[in-house]
Design a protein around this motif. Sequence first.
Motif, PDB file in Angstrom:
ATOM      1  N   LEU A  37       0.845  -1.185   0.000  1.00 11.37           N
ATOM      2  CA  LEU A  37       0.000   0.000   0.000  1.00 11.37           C
ATOM      3  C   LEU A  37       0.884   1.239   0.000  1.00 11.37           C
ATOM      4  O   LEU A  37       1.622   1.484   0.952  1.00 11.37           O
ATOM      5  CB  LEU A  37      -0.933  -0.010   1.213  1.00 11.37           C
ATOM      6  CG  LEU A  37      -1.892  -1.201   1.281  1.00 11.37           C
ATOM      7  CD1 LEU A  37      -2.667  -1.182   2.589  1.00 11.37           C
ATOM      8  CD2 LEU A  37      -2.831  -1.211   0.089  1.00 11.37           C
ATOM      9  N   CYS A  38       0.801   2.009  -1.085  1.00  9.21           N
ATOM     10  CA  CYS A  38       1.633   3.191  -1.272  1.00  9.21           C
ATOM     11  C   CYS A  38       0.724   4.358  -1.688  1.00  9.21           C
ATOM     12  O   CYS A  38       0.104   4.308  -2.756  1.00  9.21           O
ATOM     13  CB  CYS A  38       2.687   2.908  -2.344  1.00  9.21           C
ATOM     14  SG  CYS A  38       3.646   4.343  -2.817  1.00  9.21           S
ATOM     15  N   ALA A  39       0.658   5.380  -0.841  1.00 12.71           N
ATOM     16  CA  ALA A  39      -0.206   6.530  -1.142  1.00 12.71           C
ATOM     17  C   ALA A  39       0.195   7.210  -2.447  1.00 12.71           C
ATOM     18  O   ALA A  39      -0.670   7.628  -3.223  1.00 12.71           O
ATOM     19  CB  ALA A  39      -0.183   7.521   0.016  1.00 12.71           C
ATOM     20  N   ASP A  40       1.499   7.310  -2.719  1.00 11.05           N
ATOM     21  CA  ASP A  40       1.948   7.957  -3.959  1.00 11.05           C
ATOM     22  C   ASP A  40       1.371   7.256  -5.183  1.00 11.05           C
ATOM     23  O   ASP A  40       0.949   7.916  -6.139  1.00 11.05           O
ATOM     24  CB  ASP A  40       3.473   7.955  -4.061  1.00 11.05           C
ATOM     25  CG  ASP A  40       4.144   8.956  -3.132  1.00 11.05           C
ATOM     26  OD1 ASP A  40       3.441   9.698  -2.416  1.00 11.05           O
ATOM     27  OD2 ASP A  40       5.386   8.988  -3.124  1.00 11.05           O
ATOM     28  N   ASP A  41       1.345   5.930  -5.180  1.00 14.94           N
ATOM     29  CA  ASP A  41       0.799   5.178  -6.318  1.00 14.94           C
ATOM     30  C   ASP A  41      -0.666   5.525  -6.548  1.00 14.94           C
ATOM     31  O   ASP A  41      -1.092   5.744  -7.686  1.00 14.94           O
ATOM     32  CB  ASP A  41       0.928   3.666  -6.094  1.00 14.94           C
ATOM     33  CG  ASP A  41       2.348   3.165  -6.198  1.00 14.94           C
ATOM     34  OD1 ASP A  41       3.255   3.934  -6.596  1.00 14.94           O
ATOM     35  OD2 ASP A  41       2.562   1.969  -5.884  1.00 14.94           O
ATOM     36  N   ASN A  49      -2.209  15.757  -6.935  1.00 14.46           N
ATOM     37  CA  ASN A  49      -0.921  16.345  -6.619  1.00 14.46           C
ATOM     38  C   ASN A  49      -0.321  15.606  -5.418  1.00 14.46           C
ATOM     39  O   ASN A  49      -0.976  15.476  -4.380  1.00 14.46           O
ATOM     40  CB  ASN A  49      -1.116  17.832  -6.303  1.00 14.46           C
ATOM     41  CG  ASN A  49       0.171  18.548  -6.032  1.00 14.46           C
ATOM     42  OD1 ASN A  49       1.074  18.036  -5.375  1.00 14.46           O
ATOM     43  ND2 ASN A  49       0.252  19.762  -6.527  1.00 14.46           N
ATOM     44  N   LEU A  50       0.919  15.148  -5.543  1.00 14.84           N
ATOM     45  CA  LEU A  50       1.568  14.406  -4.465  1.00 14.84           C
ATOM     46  C   LEU A  50       1.726  15.237  -3.199  1.00 14.84           C
ATOM     47  O   LEU A  50       1.890  14.691  -2.110  1.00 14.84           O
ATOM     48  CB  LEU A  50       2.946  13.899  -4.917  1.00 14.84           C
ATOM     49  CG  LEU A  50       2.949  12.805  -5.974  1.00 14.84           C
ATOM     50  CD1 LEU A  50       4.378  12.470  -6.394  1.00 14.84           C
ATOM     51  CD2 LEU A  50       2.232  11.561  -5.483  1.00 14.84           C
ATOM     52  N   TYR A  51       1.661  16.574  -3.319  1.00 16.11           N
ATOM     53  CA  TYR A  51       1.803  17.460  -2.169  1.00 16.11           C
ATOM     54  C   TYR A  51       0.464  17.808  -1.520  1.00 16.11           C
ATOM     55  O   TYR A  51       0.420  18.587  -0.571  1.00 16.11           O
ATOM     56  CB  TYR A  51       2.512  18.757  -2.584  1.00 16.11           C
ATOM     57  CG  TYR A  51       3.917  18.530  -3.083  1.00 16.11           C
ATOM     58  CD1 TYR A  51       4.953  18.251  -2.197  1.00 16.11           C
ATOM     59  CD2 TYR A  51       4.208  18.598  -4.437  1.00 16.11           C
ATOM     60  CE1 TYR A  51       6.247  18.040  -2.652  1.00 16.11           C
ATOM     61  CE2 TYR A  51       5.499  18.400  -4.899  1.00 16.11           C
ATOM     62  CZ  TYR A  51       6.513  18.121  -4.009  1.00 16.11           C
ATOM     63  OH  TYR A  51       7.787  17.918  -4.464  1.00 16.11           O
ATOM     64  N   ASP A  52      -0.621  17.242  -2.008  1.00 15.47           N
ATOM     65  CA  ASP A  52      -1.953  17.511  -1.469  1.00 15.47           C
ATOM     66  C   ASP A  52      -2.131  16.698  -0.183  1.00 15.47           C
ATOM     67  O   ASP A  52      -2.520  15.533  -0.220  1.00 15.47           O
ATOM     68  CB  ASP A  52      -3.009  17.133  -2.518  1.00 15.47           C
ATOM     69  CG  ASP A  52      -4.427  17.436  -2.071  1.00 15.47           C
ATOM     70  OD1 ASP A  52      -4.685  17.539  -0.849  1.00 15.47           O
ATOM     71  OD2 ASP A  52      -5.296  17.538  -2.953  1.00 15.47           O
ATOM     72  N   GLU A  53      -1.814  17.322   0.938  1.00 16.71           N
ATOM     73  CA  GLU A  53      -1.818  16.617   2.230  1.00 16.71           C
ATOM     74  C   GLU A  53      -3.210  16.148   2.638  1.00 16.71           C
ATOM     75  O   GLU A  53      -3.344  15.099   3.283  1.00 16.71           O
ATOM     76  CB  GLU A  53      -1.189  17.480   3.318  1.00 16.71           C
ATOM     77  CG  GLU A  53       0.298  17.695   3.132  1.00 16.71           C
ATOM     78  CD  GLU A  53       1.099  16.397   3.078  1.00 16.71           C
ATOM     79  OE1 GLU A  53       0.842  15.469   3.881  1.00 16.71           O
ATOM     80  OE2 GLU A  53       1.998  16.294   2.209  1.00 16.71           O
ATOM     81  N   LYS A  58      -6.501  11.227   3.410  1.00 16.88           N
ATOM     82  CA  LYS A  58      -7.679  10.402   3.121  1.00 16.88           C
ATOM     83  C   LYS A  58      -7.270   9.057   2.518  1.00 16.88           C
ATOM     84  O   LYS A  58      -7.829   8.013   2.863  1.00 16.88           O
ATOM     85  CB  LYS A  58      -8.625  11.142   2.166  1.00 16.88           C
ATOM     86  CG  LYS A  58      -9.329  12.319   2.796  1.00 16.88           C
ATOM     87  CD  LYS A  58     -10.171  13.059   1.759  1.00 16.88           C
ATOM     88  CE  LYS A  58     -10.829  14.280   2.340  1.00 16.88           C
ATOM     89  NZ  LYS A  58     -11.601  15.021   1.326  1.00 16.88           N
ATOM     90  N   ILE A  59      -6.312   9.096   1.602  1.00 13.03           N
ATOM     91  CA  ILE A  59      -5.858   7.862   0.957  1.00 13.03           C
ATOM     92  C   ILE A  59      -5.168   6.964   1.970  1.00 13.03           C
ATOM     93  O   ILE A  59      -5.424   5.746   2.013  1.00 13.03           O
ATOM     94  CB  ILE A  59      -4.953   8.171  -0.252  1.00 13.03           C
ATOM     95  CG1 ILE A  59      -5.824   8.695  -1.400  1.00 13.03           C
ATOM     96  CG2 ILE A  59      -4.141   6.944  -0.683  1.00 13.03           C
ATOM     97  CD1 ILE A  59      -5.070   9.232  -2.584  1.00 13.03           C
ATOM     98  N   GLU A  60      -4.317   7.525   2.817  1.00 11.76           N
ATOM     99  CA  GLU A  60      -3.645   6.705   3.824  1.00 11.76           C
ATOM    100  C   GLU A  60      -4.653   6.107   4.795  1.00 11.76           C
ATOM    101  O   GLU A  60      -4.520   4.943   5.194  1.00 11.76           O
ATOM    102  CB  GLU A  60      -2.574   7.514   4.552  1.00 11.76           C
ATOM    103  CG  GLU A  60      -1.366   7.779   3.673  1.00 11.76           C
ATOM    104  CD  GLU A  60      -0.280   8.596   4.344  1.00 11.76           C
ATOM    105  OE1 GLU A  60      -0.455   9.011   5.524  1.00 11.76           O
ATOM    106  OE2 GLU A  60       0.758   8.841   3.693  1.00 11.76           O
ATOM    107  N   ALA A  61      -5.688   6.856   5.179  1.00 14.95           N
ATOM    108  CA  ALA A  61      -6.728   6.327   6.063  1.00 14.95           C
ATOM    109  C   ALA A  61      -7.460   5.168   5.387  1.00 14.95           C
ATOM    110  O   ALA A  61      -7.725   4.126   6.014  1.00 14.95           O
ATOM    111  CB  ALA A  61      -7.711   7.431   6.468  1.00 14.95           C
TER     112      ALA A  61
END
Length: 165
Positions: A37-41, A49-53, A58-61
């Motif tokens: 599981l990789c949020a960047d992917d 945008n990879l910098y959209d915290e 949300k994706i990591e959750a």
Amino acid sequence: MERSGDGARLIIVCGLPGAGKTTLARALEKRLRAVRLCADDWMNALSLNLYDEENRGKIEALQWKFGQEILVLGLTVIIEWGTWGKSERDTLRLGARALGAAVELHYLDAPADVLFERIQRRDMEDPPIGREALSRWIEIFQIPTPEEMALFDKPLVEGLGLLSS
């Protein structure tokens, strides 16, 4: 290809950009038949945008919810988020342990010049990561201490960390 071991296992791959997290995580994924599981992917797949915290959170959750379901099935999950803070690593470790899973931590490091060169070579981020940003991140990154590392299980596969060099 090896089996992932007896029972559920969470593998946390920790480090700054350019440290070799993806290289190691992909090698472990293949070797152990694990779910990576990789949020960047996911962010790239969704054209985010990879910098959209906010969206990263949300994706990591969502990935962690999915990861826990996989652990309940007795499988191996690899979290490749960077996990810069001890509290984040603690949350993952304790959550996985509550499900009866073993938990590994792989910390990858490299000198700042090596990290910067790798980041430039891969040319993945837009805008590109500058030296100033990398220097700030090095300052805020919480390196796992020997005491923290002792809280984790022995890795199923040794030596793959050398891939990050």
